[in-house]
Design a protein around this motif. Structure first.
Motif, short mmCIF file in Angstrom:
data_model
loop_
_atom_site.label_atom_id
_atom_site.label_comp_id
_atom_site.label_asym_id
_atom_site.label_seq_id
_atom_site.Cartn_x
_atom_site.Cartn_y
_atom_site.Cartn_z
N GLN A 1 0.77 -1.25 0.12
CA GLN A 1 -0.06 -0.14 -0.04
C GLN A 1 0.78 1.25 0.00
O GLN A 1 1.88 1.42 0.61
N ASP A 2 0.44 2.34 -0.63
CA ASP A 2 1.28 3.56 -0.70
C ASP A 2 0.58 4.54 0.23
O ASP A 2 -0.29 4.24 0.87
N TYR B 1 -1.17 6.98 -0.20
CA TYR B 1 -2.37 7.47 -0.29
C TYR B 1 -3.58 6.38 0.03
O TYR B 1 -4.51 6.63 -0.51
N GLN C 1 -3.61 3.65 -1.91
CA GLN C 1 -3.56 2.61 -3.09
C GLN C 1 -3.10 1.30 -2.85
O GLN C 1 -2.19 1.15 -2.17
N TYR D 1 -1.61 -2.53 -4.11
CA TYR D 1 -1.01 -3.09 -5.27
C TYR D 1 -0.67 -4.42 -4.83
O TYR D 1 -0.59 -4.99 -3.94
#
Length: 138
Positions: A90-91, A93, A95, A97
């Motif tokens: 997870q980034d 923000y 998001q 992946y």
């Protein structure tokens, strides 16, 4: 008499076009399938998330690691979790992946993602708990 046919010349030119590897060639691949990735990896950060029971007589600690391979330029999740846990990167923000649902109790590996952005390693345990490491940049 012709020495080369046009088809032969075209075949020679198309055969020798150089292959240029993608910078993101590791995205979505298993780090264990590509031995150079897992063998040369390091743990950037880790966290624990309580206990789980793979068998009635055994209790294990949930462990989540953010792994990195400089050679492969990739990150992935390595976690000791129960079967049915959703692993992902997870980034900052939020998001998500390279999500992967574990098929066995114990140590599991998520797929790799090129480390072009800082990530945290996360696991959503089947009982609904979610645990993530801190976000680490590369």
């Amino acid at each position: 008499k012709k020495l080369f046919s046009p088809l032969l010349v075209a075949t020679i030119f198309t055969t020798f076009i150089p292959f240029v590897p993608s910078v993101y060639a590791q995205d979505g691949q298993d780090p264990r399938d590509n031995n150079k990735c897992e063998q040369n990896a390091q743990t950037l950060t880790s966290t624990s998330g309580g206990k789980y029971k793979p068998r009635p007589w055994e209790e294990r600690e949930i462990r989540i690691e953010l792994r990195k391979s400089d050679q492969c330029k990739a990150n992935w999740v390595k976690a000791d979790v129960p079967k049915g846990t959703f692993l992902y990167l997870q980034d900052k923000y939020g998001q998500i992946y390279v999500g992967y649902t574990t098929q066995v109790n114990g140590w599991n590996y998520g797929d790799m993602m090129n480390y072009r952005t800082p990530f945290s390693a996360c696991a959503k345990i089947p009982d609904g708990r979610e645990e993530c490491t801190s976000i680490v940049g590369n």
